[in-house]
Every structure is written in structure tokens, then in C-alpha cells.
Design a protein around this motif. Structure first.
Motif, PDB file in Angstrom:
ATOM      1  N   ILE A  44       0.854  -1.190   0.000  1.00 36.98           N
ATOM      2  CA  ILE A  44       0.000   0.000   0.000  1.00 36.98           C
ATOM      3  C   ILE A  44       0.888   1.237   0.000  1.00 36.98           C
ATOM      4  N   ALA A 191     -11.340   5.336  -1.250  1.00 39.02           N
ATOM      5  CA  ALA A 191     -10.148   6.183  -1.196  1.00 39.02           C
ATOM      6  C   ALA A 191     -10.076   6.804   0.193  1.00 39.02           C
ATOM      7  N   ASP A 210      -2.962   5.904  -1.562  1.00 34.05           N
ATOM      8  CA  ASP A 210      -3.098   5.919  -3.019  1.00 34.05           C
ATOM      9  C   ASP A 210      -4.199   4.998  -3.527  1.00 34.05           C
ATOM     10  N   SER A 211      -4.485   3.914  -2.801  1.00 33.42           N
ATOM     11  CA  SER A 211      -5.434   2.924  -3.285  1.00 33.42           C
ATOM     12  C   SER A 211      -6.642   2.819  -2.368  1.00 33.42           C
ATOM     13  N   SER A 212      -7.703   2.183  -2.868  1.00 27.65           N
ATOM     14  CA  SER A 212      -8.908   1.983  -2.065  1.00 27.65           C
ATOM     15  C   SER A 212      -8.648   0.951  -0.971  1.00 27.65           C
TER      16      SER A 212
END
Length: 290
Positions: A44, A191, A210-212
Motif C-alpha cells: 500500500i 479512497a 493511493d489505493s482503495s
């Protein structure tokens, strides 16, 4: 006039206490008081803003859309504003999205708010979510109203209510239903941004992922970063981050409120510094007029 240095704790040099190993980018807001790192953990990646609460040049406040005096309520609203315009106006070390706001016409902001030692929003009925507050000397605390009782908002120099809470006393603590959260966009993967602090309370970690992520993944990441207490902030299309007038993460929609951080390289306005002095001398937020 009170010397601000005696109102802050001893300077803590940012060392190797973090459990996260990542690259430190050469970003604009890299003064000693505010550092931004690009890091990765368990696959992540995220921006981590490290705010030194012990430095006398660190000032944290809340910015509102269109430079409003009070946050949006059902009775009075200033609407929302493009993130780029907010960044240009405040010219701070770091600006990031703050708390949730409703999709109604008023764009009502969630929770009570204190900034510069005065209320931006107050309702005695607010009893949901989790509050991050900074008391005298930038001492942080995190309070979940339905578990701990209502925060002493009038003792806060800075106060922002959001959630759900992620960490409590160093352990993952996820009880969104207890806090009053029902929106599937909040409870599901999305997010994320989050904020927290280590056990010594000398820093704030503001993290823009940066990511869900799920709430569980976000909580685990904040714990690994080194937080003792942490809570979720608004995310989704509201996720945004800027440093020294450079937008690193653009918002996907206009915003109503943001977290604003000033440091030595990006100094706070004189009026905010004066408000800080008055707060240290006992001038507490007033409820009247909100």
C-alpha cells in the motif's frame, strides 16, 4: 506577551522511530516542522505528512470554502469551493481534506469545529463520530463521543470531528455503528485519508493513501506507521493534498473544509499567531454568535 516557546514541549528531532521504510521525496514542504514522505507498506503506497507539534512555528487550523467565517449548517452556508482556489488562498505548508459534508443544498459540515481557538461550528447535540483536538501547548487527544463522552471543545485550540475511529490506545478499534456511521461509502472500501499521533503525542501523522482500502486495512496501516490513536477523515472524491501551493493529490470535487498546516518555511498569518498567544493565556472559544 507570553513567549510561545514555553507553551510547546521540547523539540523532538524526527528520527528512526517509524516502522515504515520508504523514499523521502524532495517535495516543497520539507522544513523540519513539516515533512512529507512517499512510502509503501504491505503493498500500500501513501503520502505521509509528519507534523512536529513541539515546534513553535507549527500552527494547525481549518480553512473553509470561500474564506467563510463559520462552517456550513442547515441555517447558514457558504457552499463549497475548488481545491485549487483554497490552496492559492491559504498558501500553507500542507493543505488536506478535512471532515465529511452532506450532499444537501447547504453542504452541511459534520461535527463541531474549532480553529484559531474559536468555534467555526457548534451544536450541543453533536454526539457522534470521533474528535481530534489540540489543547494548550498543542497537546493532542482523540475522543469518541459515544464511548468517552462529549469532548471539551472549549478546551481545544483546534478541533475536528470525523471518523470512524481506527486506533485506540495502540489497538485497532472499529465500531462505526456505535459512532453513528451508516453510509456504505464510509463503511466499504474506498479512497482513504487518516490522521493520528504516536503515544508521546509529539507529532501528527496525516496519511493520504493511493489505493482503495477497507477500514480494517487503514487501521492496520496507521498502527504500523506508529500511531497510538488514529481516525478516518473524509475521502473518496474529497481526498486531496497540497504542499507549498503545489497540488499533489487533486480533489475530485469542490470542498467545504480543509486542514491547514503552517511551518517555518510557510509561516502562519500574524492574526493566527496572536490567537495562539491568547489561547495559551486562557482565552477560550466562545459559543455565542455561531
Amino acid at each position: 506577551m507570553l513567549n510561545s516557546k514555553i507553551c510547546r514541549r521540547s523539540f523532538l528531532f524526527l528520527g528512526g522511530a517509524s516502522l515504515v521504510k520508504g523514499l523521502t521525496w524532495d517535495l516543497p514542504a520539507t522544513a523540519q516542522t513539516v515533512q512529507i514522505k512517499k512510502a509503501k507498506i504491505n503493498g500500500i503506497s501513501f503520502y505521509q505528512t509528519i507534523i512536529d507539534l513541539t515546534d513553535p512555528q507549527t500552527f494547525i487550523t481549518i480553512g473553509l470554502a470561500k474564506n467563510a467565517t463559520f462552517a456550513n449548517t442547515q441555517q447558514k452556508s457558504s457552499g463549497d469551493e475548488e481545491f485549487s482556489k483554497i490552496v492559492s488562498r491559504y498558501r500553507a505548508a500542507v493543505i488536506a481534506n478535512g471532515t465529511f459534508f452532506a450532499k444537501n443544498a447547504q453542504k452541511t459540515v459534520m461535527g463541531n469545529m474549532v480553529a484559531g481557538g474559536r468555534f467555526l461550528k457548534y451544536s450541543q447535540w453533536e454526539n457522534f463520530g470521533t474528535t481530534l483536538g489540540l489543547r494548550v501547548g498543542n497537546q493532542p487527544e482523540m475522543i469518541t463521543a459515544r464511548a468517552d463522552g462529549k469532548p471539551e471543545w472549549h478546551q481545544h485550540w483546534f478541533s475536528l470531528t470525523c471518523g470512524p475511529r481506527l486506533l485506540r490506545q495502540g489497538q485497532i478499534w472499529l465500531n462505526p455503528g456505535l459512532e453513528g456511521f451508516k453510509d456504505p461509502h464510509v463503511l466499504g472500501k474506498g479512497a482513504r485519508t487518516a490522521i493520528g499521533f504516536p503515544a508521546d503525542g509529539k507529532k501528527l501523522f496525516l496519511v493520504n493513501f493511493d489505493s482503495s482500502l477497507s477500514l480494517q486495512q487503514t487501521a492496520q496501516a496507521m498502527k504500523t506507521i506508529g500511531c497510538h490513536e488514529a481516525m478516518n477523515l473524509d475521502g473518496g472524491a474529497s481526498k486531496a493534498l497540497a504542499a507549498n501551493n503545489k497540488i499533489l493529490v487533486p480533489a475530485g470535487r469542490p470542498l467545504t473544509n480543509v486542514i491547514v498546516v503552517y511551518d517555518a518555511k510557510n509561516p502562519a498569518p500574524a492574526a493566527l499567531k496572536q490567537d495562539w498567544m491568547r489561547f495559551q493565556q486562557g482565552d477560550r472559544p466562545k459559543i455565542s454568535g455561531v
